[in-house]
Write an enzyme that holds these catalytic residues in place. Structure first.
Site, mmCIF file in Angstrom:
data_model
loop_
_atom_site.group_PDB
_atom_site.id
_atom_site.type_symbol
_atom_site.label_atom_id
_atom_site.label_comp_id
_atom_site.label_asym_id
_atom_site.label_seq_id
_atom_site.Cartn_x
_atom_site.Cartn_y
_atom_site.Cartn_z
ATOM 1 N N ASP A 1 0.831 -1.209 0.000
ATOM 2 C CA ASP A 1 0.000 0.000 0.000
ATOM 3 C C ASP A 1 0.870 1.265 0.000
ATOM 4 O O ASP A 1 1.996 1.258 0.509
ATOM 5 C CB ASP A 1 -0.901 -0.019 1.256
ATOM 6 N N HIS B 1 2.482 3.275 -8.951
ATOM 7 C CA HIS B 1 2.240 1.850 -9.219
ATOM 8 C C HIS B 1 3.414 1.255 -10.003
ATOM 9 O O HIS B 1 3.858 0.145 -9.733
ATOM 10 C CB HIS B 1 0.947 1.662 -10.013
ATOM 11 N N ALA C 1 -11.013 -6.472 -4.918
ATOM 12 C CA ALA C 1 -12.336 -6.363 -5.558
ATOM 13 C C ALA C 1 -12.829 -4.917 -5.448
ATOM 14 O O ALA C 1 -13.434 -4.386 -6.382
ATOM 15 C CB ALA C 1 -13.307 -7.325 -4.889
ATOM 16 N N ASN D 1 -11.020 -2.293 -5.437
ATOM 17 C CA ASN D 1 -10.234 -1.405 -6.319
ATOM 18 C C ASN D 1 -10.873 -1.213 -7.701
ATOM 19 O O ASN D 1 -10.549 -0.258 -8.411
ATOM 20 C CB ASN D 1 -8.799 -1.925 -6.494
HETATM 21 C C1 IPE Z 1 -5.595 -2.724 -0.342
HETATM 22 O O1 IPE Z 1 -5.170 -1.395 -0.460
HETATM 23 C C2 IPE Z 1 -5.549 -3.385 -1.689
HETATM 24 C C3 IPE Z 1 -4.228 -3.536 -2.275
HETATM 25 C C4 IPE Z 1 -3.096 -3.219 -1.733
HETATM 26 C C5 IPE Z 1 -4.189 -4.124 -3.597
HETATM 27 P P1 IPE Z 1 -6.212 -0.190 -0.580
HETATM 28 O O2 IPE Z 1 -5.426 1.045 -0.591
HETATM 29 O O3 IPE Z 1 -7.131 -0.444 -1.714
HETATM 30 O O4 IPE Z 1 -7.062 -0.366 0.770
HETATM 31 P P2 IPE Z 1 -7.818 0.725 1.650
HETATM 32 O O5 IPE Z 1 -8.716 1.474 0.713
HETATM 33 O O6 IPE Z 1 -6.802 1.597 2.279
HETATM 34 O O7 IPE Z 1 -8.554 -0.086 2.657
HETATM 35 C C1 IPE Z 2 -1.592 0.246 -3.363
HETATM 36 O O1 IPE Z 2 -1.357 1.606 -3.376
HETATM 37 C C2 IPE Z 2 -1.814 -0.328 -4.729
HETATM 38 C C3 IPE Z 2 -3.223 -0.691 -5.026
HETATM 39 C C4 IPE Z 2 -4.202 -0.642 -4.174
HETATM 40 C C5 IPE Z 2 -3.511 -1.151 -6.364
HETATM 41 P P1 IPE Z 2 -2.536 2.656 -3.407
HETATM 42 O O2 IPE Z 2 -2.911 2.907 -4.812
HETATM 43 O O3 IPE Z 2 -3.643 2.210 -2.530
HETATM 44 O O4 IPE Z 2 -1.832 3.939 -2.795
HETATM 45 P P2 IPE Z 2 -2.416 4.935 -1.710
HETATM 46 O O5 IPE Z 2 -2.885 4.112 -0.557
HETATM 47 O O6 IPE Z 2 -3.545 5.654 -2.372
HETATM 48 O O7 IPE Z 2 -1.278 5.816 -1.368
HETATM 49 MG MG MG Z 3 -4.037 2.424 -0.561
#
Ligand code: IPE
Ligand code: IPE
Ligand code: MG
Length: 246
Positions: free
Chosen positions: A21, A38, A67, A69
């Site tokens: 994350d 990413h 899911a 996302n």
């Molecule tokens: C969890 O991260 C999913 C992945 C790392 C693929 P998110 O960033 O989507 O989760 P939340 O929204 O902080 O719970």
């Molecule tokens: C994790 O990083 C990758 C995915 C969830 C695909 P994020 O995209 O959630 O990054 P933040 O949490 O918004 O910084």
């Molecule tokens: Mg995130």
């Protein structure tokens, strides 16, 4: 001593699960689009995977796309799917060189056809590798996985293949999408968030949780090793008393 030297190789976690994350925040800090984060996150995946292989961790599972996302802006979702395709294409050779078998869990039917085809192709090519199983959780929701297991069991009962009385924890686990992976012993989440976000709810029942404020694109194998050192310093009691463990 460095982290890697502090690791007791005879007590490695067999399975490490990671919530990668913080990619978006990493990019934002640099005034860039989220997609940039990413992309840089893929470098972390490569380094952490090779770090795991190097010390002999046999199972690594990465939360790659949830899911939930799917509800992100269309452009970001499309870019993530493209990145999945291009990364798989570029990394297959390295997976072979490192003896890594690619695996995937989640509702893969929802993936774009091209991404699914690349994924399947790489899984086939790497199927006989035995050093490490890398599982990507894609279009993954733990509640979906659990509900799906319940559905499959109910169908078997309906068809007379199983009796309701046969249902126990082991049988339930066999119907999870993640079967036959062992339960993760260590779960790492980067970016400072301290939640599970619908990840491996059943499988993490007794995992040690490790949270770090590092954003995923900054996370490298030495950070993985630091998490393993902390894991090895914890007393895993499984409901017993400290004295009973001695
Ligand atoms: C969890 O991260 C999913 C992945 C790392 C693929 P998110 O960033 O989507 O989760 P939340 O929204 O902080 O719970
Ligand atoms: C994790 O990083 C990758 C995915 C969830 C695909 P994020 O995209 O959630 O990054 P933040 O949490 O918004 O910084
Ligand atoms: Mg995130």
């Amino acid at each position: 001593m460095t982290n890697v030297e502090l690791i007791d190789r005879s007590k490695l976690p067999r399975h490490i699960a990671i919530i990668m994350d913080g990619n978006g925040r990493w990019a934002k800090e640099r005034g860039k689009l989220r997609v940039f984060g990413h992309k840089r996150g893929v470098d972390s995946v490569r380094d952490v995977l090779e770090g795991a292989v190097e010390i002999g961790v046999p199972y690594l599972t990465l939360y790659t796309f949830s899911a939930e996302n799917w509800n992100r802006p269309k452009l970001e979702v499309a870019a993530l799917m493209e990145l999945l395709v291009s990364s798989i294409g570029k990394e297959t050779k390295r997976l072979m060189a490192n003896g890594v078998k690619l695996n995937a869990i989640g509702n893969l039917d929802l993936l774009p056809a091209k991404a699914l085809a690349h994924l399947k192709q790489c899984m086939e090519e790497t199927a006989s590798n035995t050093k490490c199983t890398l599982t990507l959780a894609l279009s993954y929701s733990s509640r979906w996985e659990i509900a799906d297991a319940a559905k499959k069991i109910a169908q078997s009962v309906q068809q007379g293949l199983l009796k309701a009385d046969d249902i126990d924890e082991a049988l339930f686990a066999q119907h999870l999408n993640s079967y036959p992976l062992p339960d993760p012993e260590l779960m790492i989440r980067t970016s400072g968030e301290q939640r599970i976000s619908n990840y491996l709810l059943w499988q993490l029942a007794y995992a040690e949780l490790y949270f770090t404020s590092k954003l995923w694109p900054d996370f490298r194998r030495d950070d993985l090793y630091a998490a393993i050192v902390e894991f090895q310093n914890r007393e895993r009691r499984f409901g017993l008393t400290s004295e009973q463990l001695k």
